[in-house]
Motif scaffolding. Structure first.
Motif, PDB file in Angstrom:
ATOM      1  N   LYS A 159       0.874  -1.208  -0.024  1.00 55.03           N
ATOM      2  CA  LYS A 159       0.180  -0.005  -0.019  1.00 55.03           C
ATOM      3  C   LYS A 159       0.768   1.289  -0.029  1.00 55.03           C
ATOM      4  CE  LYS A 159      -4.069  -1.998   2.370  1.00 55.03           C
ATOM      5  NZ  LYS A 159      -4.796  -1.778   3.604  1.00 55.03           N
ATOM      6  N   ARG A 160       2.077   1.134   0.764  1.00 53.83           N
ATOM      7  CA  ARG A 160       2.725   2.438   1.008  1.00 53.83           C
ATOM      8  C   ARG A 160       3.450   2.586  -0.448  1.00 53.83           C
ATOM      9  NH1 ARG A 160       6.204   0.556   4.315  1.00 53.83           N
ATOM     10  NH2 ARG A 160       5.162   1.101   6.258  1.00 53.83           N
ATOM     11  N   GLN A 161       3.871   1.516  -1.088  1.00 54.54           N
ATOM     12  CA  GLN A 161       4.650   1.707  -2.312  1.00 54.54           C
ATOM     13  C   GLN A 161       3.692   2.173  -3.367  1.00 54.54           C
ATOM     14  OE1 GLN A 161       5.876  -2.358  -3.090  1.00 54.54           O
ATOM     15  NE2 GLN A 161       8.022  -1.929  -1.922  1.00 54.54           N
ATOM     16  N   LEU A 162       2.440   1.691  -3.239  1.00 55.77           N
ATOM     17  CA  LEU A 162       1.633   2.130  -4.418  1.00 55.77           C
ATOM     18  C   LEU A 162       1.177   3.747  -4.271  1.00 55.77           C
ATOM     19  CD1 LEU A 162      -0.341   1.065  -6.728  1.00 55.77           C
ATOM     20  CD2 LEU A 162      -1.966   0.413  -5.307  1.00 55.77           C
ATOM     21  N   THR A 163       1.078   4.015  -3.096  1.00 52.83           N
ATOM     22  CA  THR A 163       0.652   5.347  -2.744  1.00 52.83           C
ATOM     23  C   THR A 163       1.617   6.524  -3.213  1.00 52.83           C
ATOM     24  OG1 THR A 163      -0.593   4.843  -0.773  1.00 52.83           O
ATOM     25  CG2 THR A 163      -0.049   7.106  -0.904  1.00 52.83           C
ATOM     26  N   THR A 164       2.734   6.050  -3.111  1.00 53.74           N
ATOM     27  CA  THR A 164       3.943   6.681  -3.694  1.00 53.74           C
ATOM     28  C   THR A 164       4.008   6.593  -5.177  1.00 53.74           C
ATOM     29  OG1 THR A 164       5.224   6.283  -1.546  1.00 53.74           O
ATOM     30  CG2 THR A 164       6.523   7.096  -3.614  1.00 53.74           C
ATOM     31  N   LEU A 165       4.019   5.564  -5.808  1.00 45.93           N
ATOM     32  CA  LEU A 165       3.976   5.568  -7.253  1.00 45.93           C
ATOM     33  C   LEU A 165       2.807   6.269  -7.854  1.00 45.93           C
ATOM     34  CD1 LEU A 165       5.279   3.895  -9.520  1.00 45.93           C
ATOM     35  CD2 LEU A 165       3.483   2.048  -9.271  1.00 45.93           C
ATOM     36  N   THR A 166       1.818   6.430  -7.270  1.00 47.95           N
ATOM     37  CA  THR A 166       0.621   7.124  -7.950  1.00 47.95           C
ATOM     38  C   THR A 166       0.494   8.370  -7.536  1.00 47.95           C
ATOM     39  OG1 THR A 166      -1.131   6.181  -6.244  1.00 47.95           O
ATOM     40  CG2 THR A 166      -0.777   4.869  -8.113  1.00 47.95           C
ATOM     41  N   ARG A 167       1.312   8.941  -6.910  1.00 49.89           N
ATOM     42  CA  ARG A 167       1.440  10.497  -6.535  1.00 49.89           C
ATOM     43  C   ARG A 167       1.556  11.197  -7.685  1.00 49.89           C
ATOM     44  NH1 ARG A 167       5.035  10.739  -2.120  1.00 49.89           N
ATOM     45  NH2 ARG A 167       3.222   9.857  -0.965  1.00 49.89           N
ATOM     46  N   ASN A 168       0.820  12.132  -8.198  1.00 50.82           N
ATOM     47  CA  ASN A 168       0.832  13.041  -9.450  1.00 50.82           C
ATOM     48  C   ASN A 168       0.609  12.030 -10.532  1.00 50.82           C
ATOM     49  OD1 ASN A 168       1.538  15.435  -7.899  1.00 50.82           O
ATOM     50  ND2 ASN A 168       3.875  14.535  -7.812  1.00 50.82           N
ATOM     51  N   PHE A 169      -0.225  11.220 -10.390  1.00 55.17           N
ATOM     52  CA  PHE A 169      -0.568  10.104 -11.482  1.00 55.17           C
ATOM     53  C   PHE A 169      -1.092  11.085 -12.853  1.00 55.17           C
ATOM     54  CE2 PHE A 169      -3.620   7.923 -14.198  1.00 55.17           C
ATOM     55  CZ  PHE A 169      -2.957   6.535 -14.194  1.00 55.17           C
ATOM     56  N   ARG A 170      -1.695  11.895 -12.594  1.00 50.36           N
ATOM     57  CA  ARG A 170      -2.358  12.422 -13.948  1.00 50.36           C
ATOM     58  C   ARG A 170      -1.242  13.000 -14.824  1.00 50.36           C
ATOM     59  NH1 ARG A 170      -5.804  14.763 -11.624  1.00 50.36           N
ATOM     60  NH2 ARG A 170      -7.554  14.088 -12.461  1.00 50.36           N
ATOM     61  N   GLU A 171      -0.216  13.860 -14.031  1.00 50.36           N
ATOM     62  CA  GLU A 171       0.977  14.438 -14.810  1.00 50.36           C
ATOM     63  C   GLU A 171       2.135  13.262 -15.410  1.00 50.36           C
ATOM     64  OE1 GLU A 171      -0.026  15.168 -12.070  1.00 50.36           O
ATOM     65  OE2 GLU A 171      -0.900  17.308 -12.236  1.00 50.36           O
ATOM     66  N   GLN A 172       2.162  12.182 -14.638  1.00 55.36           N
ATOM     67  CA  GLN A 172       3.057  11.110 -15.217  1.00 55.36           C
ATOM     68  C   GLN A 172       2.461  10.520 -16.206  1.00 55.36           C
ATOM     69  OE1 GLN A 172       5.613   9.352 -12.047  1.00 55.36           O
ATOM     70  NE2 GLN A 172       4.241   9.973 -10.561  1.00 55.36           N
ATOM     71  N   ALA A 173       1.362  10.189 -16.335  1.00 54.08           N
ATOM     72  CA  ALA A 173       0.494   9.249 -17.194  1.00 54.08           C
ATOM     73  C   ALA A 173       0.561   9.886 -18.579  1.00 54.08           C
ATOM     74  CB  ALA A 173      -0.947   8.885 -16.638  1.00 54.08           C
ATOM     75  N   SER A 174       0.154  11.212 -18.456  1.00 56.10           N
ATOM     76  CA  SER A 174       0.232  11.727 -19.964  1.00 56.10           C
ATOM     77  C   SER A 174       0.877  13.089 -19.693  1.00 56.10           C
ATOM     78  CB  SER A 174      -1.299  11.933 -20.352  1.00 56.10           C
ATOM     79  OG  SER A 174      -1.225  12.638 -21.859  1.00 56.10           O
ATOM     80  N   PRO A 175       2.209  13.053 -19.896  1.00 57.58           N
ATOM     81  CA  PRO A 175       3.069  14.208 -19.617  1.00 57.58           C
ATOM     82  C   PRO A 175       2.662  15.209 -20.966  1.00 57.58           C
ATOM     83  CG  PRO A 175       4.609  12.380 -19.974  1.00 57.58           C
ATOM     84  CD  PRO A 175       3.169  11.872 -19.805  1.00 57.58           C
ATOM     85  N   PRO A 176       3.147  16.610 -20.912  1.00 63.06           N
ATOM     86  CA  PRO A 176       2.988  17.211 -22.165  1.00 63.06           C
ATOM     87  C   PRO A 176       4.198  16.784 -22.994  1.00 63.06           C
ATOM     88  CG  PRO A 176       2.870  18.611 -19.921  1.00 63.06           C
ATOM     89  CD  PRO A 176       3.386  17.333 -19.418  1.00 63.06           C
ATOM     90  N   ALA A 177       3.792  16.879 -24.118  1.00 59.58           N
ATOM     91  CA  ALA A 177       4.781  16.635 -25.378  1.00 59.58           C
ATOM     92  C   ALA A 177       5.739  17.428 -25.535  1.00 59.58           C
ATOM     93  CB  ALA A 177       4.057  16.378 -26.730  1.00 59.58           C
ATOM     94  N   ALA A 178       7.103  17.248 -25.572  1.00 56.56           N
ATOM     95  CA  ALA A 178       8.107  17.917 -25.767  1.00 56.56           C
ATOM     96  C   ALA A 178       8.343  18.670 -27.047  1.00 56.56           C
ATOM     97  CB  ALA A 178       9.469  17.200 -25.917  1.00 56.56           C
ATOM     98  N   ILE A 179       8.537  20.088 -26.700  1.00 58.18           N
ATOM     99  CA  ILE A 179       8.627  21.026 -27.985  1.00 58.18           C
ATOM    100  C   ILE A 179       9.513  20.749 -28.916  1.00 58.18           C
ATOM    101  CG2 ILE A 179       8.409  23.341 -28.575  1.00 58.18           C
ATOM    102  CD1 ILE A 179       6.839  23.824 -25.828  1.00 58.18           C
TER     103      ILE A 179
END
Length: 258
Positions: free
Chosen positions: A238-258
């Motif tokens: 549970k501890r590992q999963l909580t850490t891993l999913t922190r800022n999930f939205r930004e990590q899942a689909s980061p802005p495309a590199a310019i």
């Protein structure tokens, strides 16, 4: 996504799935059973995506006979996973021996039905190939955006219950379809990160199922020690999963590199 591309993928995946099923019946190797079930999941993921773009959602219904085989194979697989979890946290307990016995019985029943399984696979494949339809680029991107947003909302404050397992199923649909859908998406999709997340949820869920099962049967010292070890492992997962999913939205689909 072109119909021709979908059909080619289905035929190739189906062939591999059947090969691993035959091998499991012959040799009883758990890796073959795992690969068979993975093939079923990949096919079902594509059918779910196809149904989401169709007015008449019939693909997943046509797949029902194969899901029956998948479920029966799951009884064997669950017993095997429970054994491995038990071995990882304790000695050779009554729980492990019980799971070994369940695996033997369910494997015997599964292999007895092999002819029925072959017939179901043959008929289902033929029906599905007739009903596959193309999926537009617009729908693919919309589908991925919507599903990622739903998962991100659920993981913003993860609840360690069946909702979390549902997130994993949704992630796997996206991951399994990505080799086909990826080139046509107009958004970034962090495949390595999302695969880590689904695997972490899977580890937690397997551990929870073993705890639930053992909690009703732990009546010896060894079994109680195994249950204690599984609960300690649950805290770590549970501890590992909580850490891993922190800022999930930004990590899942980061802005495309310019």
């Amino acid at each position: 996504m072109k119909k021709k591309t979908e059909k080619k993928y289905i035929i190739k995946t189906w062939r591999n799935m059947k090969r691993h099923l035959r091998s499991f019946v012959k040799n009883g190797e758990q890796e073959d059973l795992h690969r068979f079930r993975t093939g079923v999941k990949k096919l079902r993921a594509l059918l779910i995506l196809g149904d989401s773009a169709a007015k008449d959602a019939v693909l997943e219904k046509r797949f029902k006979p194969v899901r029956k085989i998948f479920k029966q194979a799951g009884e064997i697989r669950n017993a095997y996973i429970n054994q491995e979890l038990g071995k990882a946290v304790g000695e050779n307990t009554d729980f492990i021996r019980e799971q070994e016995q369940i695996m033997k019985i369910t494997t015997r029943a599964f292999n007895t039905d092999k002819d029925q399984h072959r017939a179901w696979l043959r008929k289902t494949r033929r029906k599905l190939l007739k009903q596959i339809r193309p999926i537009s680029k617009h729908h693919l991107s919309l589908y991925y955006r919507q599903r990622l947003e739903i998962i991100a909302t659920a993981l913003s404050r993860p609840r360690f219950n069946e909702e979390l397992h549902t997130c994993r199923k949704q992630l796997k649909v996206l991951l399994y379809n990505y080799p086909l859908a990826g080139p046509e998406l107009d958004l970034t999709f962090n495949e390595p990160y999302l695969d880590l997340v689904q695997a972490a949820i899977g580890d937690w869920h397997d551990n929870e199922l073993a705890i639930a099962l053992l909690s009703t049967t732990a009546n010896t010292r060894n079994s109680k020690e195994t249950l204690k070890g599984l609960k300690k492992q649950a805290t770590v997962l549970k501890r590992q999963l909580t850490t891993l999913t922190r800022n999930f939205r930004e990590q899942a689909s980061p802005p495309a590199a310019i």
